[in-house]
Design a protein around this motif. Structure first.
Motif, PDB file in Angstrom:
ATOM      1  N   LEU A 336       0.479  -1.466   0.317  1.00 48.99           N
ATOM      2  CA  LEU A 336       0.589   0.339   0.136  1.00 48.99           C
ATOM      3  C   LEU A 336       1.185   1.037   0.167  1.00 48.99           C
ATOM      4  O   LEU A 336       1.139   1.450  -0.279  1.00 48.99           O
ATOM      5  N   VAL A 337       0.815   2.247  -0.986  1.00 51.60           N
ATOM      6  CA  VAL A 337       1.547   3.229  -1.190  1.00 51.60           C
ATOM      7  C   VAL A 337       0.707   4.607  -0.651  1.00 51.60           C
ATOM      8  O   VAL A 337       1.807   4.957   0.343  1.00 51.60           O
ATOM      9  N   GLY A 338      -0.574   5.014  -0.759  1.00 50.57           N
ATOM     10  CA  GLY A 338      -1.423   5.889   0.343  1.00 50.57           C
ATOM     11  C   GLY A 338      -2.719   5.490  -0.372  1.00 50.57           C
ATOM     12  O   GLY A 338      -3.100   4.593  -1.491  1.00 50.57           O
ATOM     13  N   GLY A 339      -3.052   6.845  -0.316  1.00 48.88           N
ATOM     14  CA  GLY A 339      -4.814   6.642  -0.132  1.00 48.88           C
ATOM     15  C   GLY A 339      -4.855   8.487  -0.072  1.00 48.88           C
ATOM     16  O   GLY A 339      -4.580   8.411   0.618  1.00 48.88           O
ATOM     17  N   VAL A 340      -6.244   8.343  -1.229  1.00 44.99           N
ATOM     18  CA  VAL A 340      -6.665  10.133  -0.540  1.00 44.99           C
ATOM     19  C   VAL A 340      -8.512   9.883  -0.977  1.00 44.99           C
ATOM     20  O   VAL A 340      -8.887   8.528  -1.874  1.00 44.99           O
ATOM     21  N   ALA A 341      -8.699  10.222   0.884  1.00 45.40           N
ATOM     22  CA  ALA A 341      -9.963  10.715   0.114  1.00 45.40           C
ATOM     23  C   ALA A 341     -10.732  11.689  -0.244  1.00 45.40           C
ATOM     24  O   ALA A 341     -10.594  13.249   0.343  1.00 45.40           O
ATOM     25  N   VAL A 342     -11.669  12.175  -1.296  1.00 44.59           N
ATOM     26  CA  VAL A 342     -11.918  12.876  -2.041  1.00 44.59           C
ATOM     27  C   VAL A 342     -13.011  13.078  -2.194  1.00 44.59           C
ATOM     28  O   VAL A 342     -13.855  12.371  -3.836  1.00 44.59           O
ATOM     29  N   TYR A 343     -13.913  14.189  -0.904  1.00 40.78           N
ATOM     30  CA  TYR A 343     -15.220  13.413  -1.507  1.00 40.78           C
ATOM     31  C   TYR A 343     -15.438  14.652  -1.812  1.00 40.78           C
ATOM     32  O   TYR A 343     -16.499  14.499  -1.912  1.00 40.78           O
ATOM     33  N   ALA A 344     -15.012  15.931  -1.421  1.00 39.87           N
ATOM     34  CA  ALA A 344     -16.114  17.197  -2.360  1.00 39.87           C
ATOM     35  C   ALA A 344     -14.819  17.252  -3.852  1.00 39.87           C
ATOM     36  O   ALA A 344     -13.730  16.986  -4.035  1.00 39.87           O
ATOM     37  N   THR A 345     -15.913  18.020  -4.677  1.00 40.29           N
ATOM     38  CA  THR A 345     -15.658  17.528  -6.086  1.00 40.29           C
ATOM     39  C   THR A 345     -14.349  18.442  -6.519  1.00 40.29           C
ATOM     40  O   THR A 345     -13.618  18.309  -7.331  1.00 40.29           O
ATOM     41  N   GLU A 346     -14.197  19.504  -6.032  1.00 39.80           N
ATOM     42  CA  GLU A 346     -13.234  20.481  -5.760  1.00 39.80           C
ATOM     43  C   GLU A 346     -11.641  19.487  -5.432  1.00 39.80           C
ATOM     44  O   GLU A 346     -10.194  20.052  -5.672  1.00 39.80           O
ATOM     45  N   ALA A 347     -11.682  18.766  -4.624  1.00 40.41           N
ATOM     46  CA  ALA A 347     -10.457  17.872  -4.223  1.00 40.41           C
ATOM     47  C   ALA A 347     -10.565  16.465  -5.464  1.00 40.41           C
ATOM     48  O   ALA A 347      -9.525  16.675  -5.704  1.00 40.41           O
ATOM     49  N   LYS A 348     -11.162  16.394  -5.992  1.00 43.38           N
ATOM     50  CA  LYS A 348     -10.952  15.279  -7.535  1.00 43.38           C
ATOM     51  C   LYS A 348     -10.351  16.307  -8.180  1.00 43.38           C
ATOM     52  O   LYS A 348      -9.348  15.370  -8.905  1.00 43.38           O
ATOM     53  N   GLN A 349     -10.935  17.024  -8.151  1.00 47.61           N
ATOM     54  CA  GLN A 349      -9.808  17.754  -9.300  1.00 47.61           C
ATOM     55  C   GLN A 349      -8.104  18.154  -9.109  1.00 47.61           C
ATOM     56  O   GLN A 349      -7.516  18.138  -9.666  1.00 47.61           O
ATOM     57  N   ASP A 350      -8.316  18.731  -7.909  1.00 46.00           N
ATOM     58  CA  ASP A 350      -7.099  19.548  -7.259  1.00 46.00           C
ATOM     59  C   ASP A 350      -6.261  18.863  -6.883  1.00 46.00           C
ATOM     60  O   ASP A 350      -4.896  18.155  -7.246  1.00 46.00           O
ATOM     61  N   LEU A 351      -6.479  17.218  -5.898  1.00 40.92           N
ATOM     62  CA  LEU A 351      -5.737  16.441  -5.922  1.00 40.92           C
ATOM     63  C   LEU A 351      -5.369  15.219  -6.862  1.00 40.92           C
ATOM     64  O   LEU A 351      -4.553  14.683  -6.450  1.00 40.92           O
ATOM     65  N   LEU A 352      -6.178  14.948  -7.404  1.00 43.34           N
ATOM     66  CA  LEU A 352      -6.187  13.903  -8.499  1.00 43.34           C
ATOM     67  C   LEU A 352      -6.019  14.270  -9.668  1.00 43.34           C
ATOM     68  O   LEU A 352      -5.999  13.454 -10.789  1.00 43.34           O
ATOM     69  N   GLY A 353      -6.627  15.686  -9.926  1.00 45.21           N
ATOM     70  CA  GLY A 353      -6.233  16.285 -12.000  1.00 45.21           C
ATOM     71  C   GLY A 353      -7.229  15.490 -12.182  1.00 45.21           C
ATOM     72  O   GLY A 353      -7.535  15.781 -13.798  1.00 45.21           O
TER      73      GLY A 353
END
Ligand code: ATP
Ligand code: MG
Length: 450
Positions: A336-353
């Motif tokens: 397991l390298v890591g994970g992100v919880a991307v709940y908000a729409t902006e988080a999906k854009q900003d953190l994961l492109g």
């Protein structure tokens, strides 16, 4: 002696001879030893605490080859407790009582068992001494006089030395005109004390009473198939195997096929279970996600380790639950390298492109968005595999999508991304568990194909 206890007809190894304690027959020849668990305490009936003692005791008793026939919870009421103990003594050979051994006036197990057995309470100097010693060992002020009552146990009972401050006892309720003798064990309600006393004092004795045989339970974890399909595939393969007890347990994120086999001892039972286990595995094929203690997450990490590969997650609906499930497996860091919880729409854009156009066009819960999350997780973390999930976990609809609408995607090492979608039943907790399992199971299957 008239025997009113319900008969057990199965042939169980080691039951041809009767079992006795001090010359008193507890289990007549040919019968399987049966037991009941009686948990004492109103908090259980009020729903304030879960009776985990009964669950734990049942597992241990089953492992000792004993058939547990009753779980009973009772309030701290003397008359009721006496009634319950008497009733249970007509049903089973062994009663394990948990709780009600404290120092206060509502701790009634000693009185109730004594009265049900027609015995007086006797003070034990050595128990009083042991309780005083416990207080001293724990650095507590001298023993309050209330604790004296804990040194009184039914006449003729065998004291069980306190683990905390509450002694337990073991007692044989004598045979009556219409029921055989019953062995009663009274243990403290505090779970760690109950466990320690059971393992040290009770388990060895009931193992002998049972006839010295053992039961093993083997578990096959199946994911991606319903309970009835699984039963339809497994049951015909084991038809006619009367020595095998098969059960199916649907747990939301998986179905467990449980195989129980009894034999002369633990090694023999385990050996006998192996071909049955293999039969079940053969019947279920790729739906088998793990065996015994190895569950889906363990299997995924083992397979990643074998392949020398890693995974990362981008989780909307499950908000990190998938990474957390992997992270609970000892030694997870190799896979397991890591994970992100991307709940908000902006988080999906900003953190994961995830491209704004994709979110705009398809919305946050959609095949395309989920694909981008899996791709983003793989790329941003530099992992071999990327998992992405989105969904409506409830309680209400979102963007006109029903609760239980979920998508999961897997980015492969070669860059390909596959996406799946489904409508899953259940409440918020179950939808989260099922979505996580669907995603992990997809990775598990792809790793097993390689
Ligand atoms: P003791 O016999 O040691 O006096 P008790 O029944 O009088 O035990 P309580 O004071 O009722 O003990 O409970 C002590 C602790 O043990 C509490 O934290 C309670 O939640 C826990 N406990 C008691 N019975 C059970 C049970 N059946 N399952 C799980 N936890 C239990
Ligand atoms: Mg209590």
């Amino acid at each position: 002696m008239t025997e009113h206890r319900p008969e057990r007809t199965e042939e169980v190894p080691g039951t041809q001879e009767p079992s006795e304690i001090d010359g008193v027959v507890i289990r007549p020849a040919g019968e399987q030893l049966t037991a009941a668990v009686l948990s004492v305490g109103r908090e259980i009936l009020l729903g304030d605490i879960t009776d985990t003692n009964a669950t734990w005791l049942s597992g241990r008793l089953r492992g000792a080859g004993i058939d547990v026939r009753h779980h009973h919870a009772a309030a701290d009421d003397l008359d009721e407790l006496v009634e319950v103990v008497r009733w249970l003594s007509r049903q089973v050979h062994v009663i394990v009582v948990g709780g009600g051994l404290g120092p206060t006036s509502d701790d009634l197990t000693r009185d109730a068992v004594a009265r049900a057995a027609g015995l007086e309470l006797h003070h034990h100097d050595d128990l009083e001494e042991a309780i005083r010693q416990r207080f001293a060992d724990l650095g507590r002020p001298s023993m309050p006089s209330a604790n004296l009552r804990q040194a009184r146990i039914p006449a003729g009972a065998m004291p069980l030395q306190p683990i905390g401050t509450a002694p337990g006892f073991a007692l044989t309720m004598p045979e009556t005109d219409d029921v055989g003798a019953t062995r009663v064990y009274a243990l403290p309600g505090v779970p760690w004390e109950l466990k320690e006393m059971f393992v040290g004092d009770v388990e060895p004795e009931v193992g002998v009473l049972a006839g010295g045989h053992a039961t093993v339970t083997r578990v096959v974890h199946a994911v991606g198939k319903g309970e009835s399909d699984i039963a339809a595939e497994v049951e015909p393969r084991l038809a006619g195997r009367d020595d095998v007890e098969l059960s199916f347990l649907a747990r939301g994120q998986e179905v467990q096929v449980r195989i129980m086999i009894t034999a002369d001892d633990a090694d023999a039972a385990r050996e006998a279970s192996q071909p049955v286990l293999e039969e079940v595995i053969g019947a279920l094929g790729p739906a088998v996600a793990g065996i015994d203690d190895e569950e889906l997450e363990d299997t995924v990490l083992r397979l990643l380790g074998d392949a020398g590969q890693t995974v990362a997650t981008a989780e909307s609906a499950t908000a990190g639950d998938i990474a957390a499930r992997l992270g609970k497996v000892p030694g997870a860091s190799h896979g397991l390298v890591g994970g992100v919880a991307v709940y908000a729409t902006e988080a999906k854009q900003d953190l994961l492109g995830v491209a704004p156009e994709v979110l705009e066009k398809h919305g946050p819960v959609a095949e395309e968005t989920t694909r981008e999350l899996a791709r983003g997780a793989k790329e941003r973390f530099g992992a071999d595999w990327g998992i992405g999930v989105t969904g409506v976990v409830g309680p209400g609809k979102k963007n006109d999508l029903e609760v239980g609408t979920v998508f999961w995607a897997l980015a492969h090492p070669d860059g390909e991304v596959e996406v799946h979608g489904r409508q899953v039943p259940g409440d918020r907790e179950l939808v989260i568990a099922r979505l996580g399992s669907a995603a992990l199971d997809l990775l598990r299957r792809r790793l097993q194909e390689d």
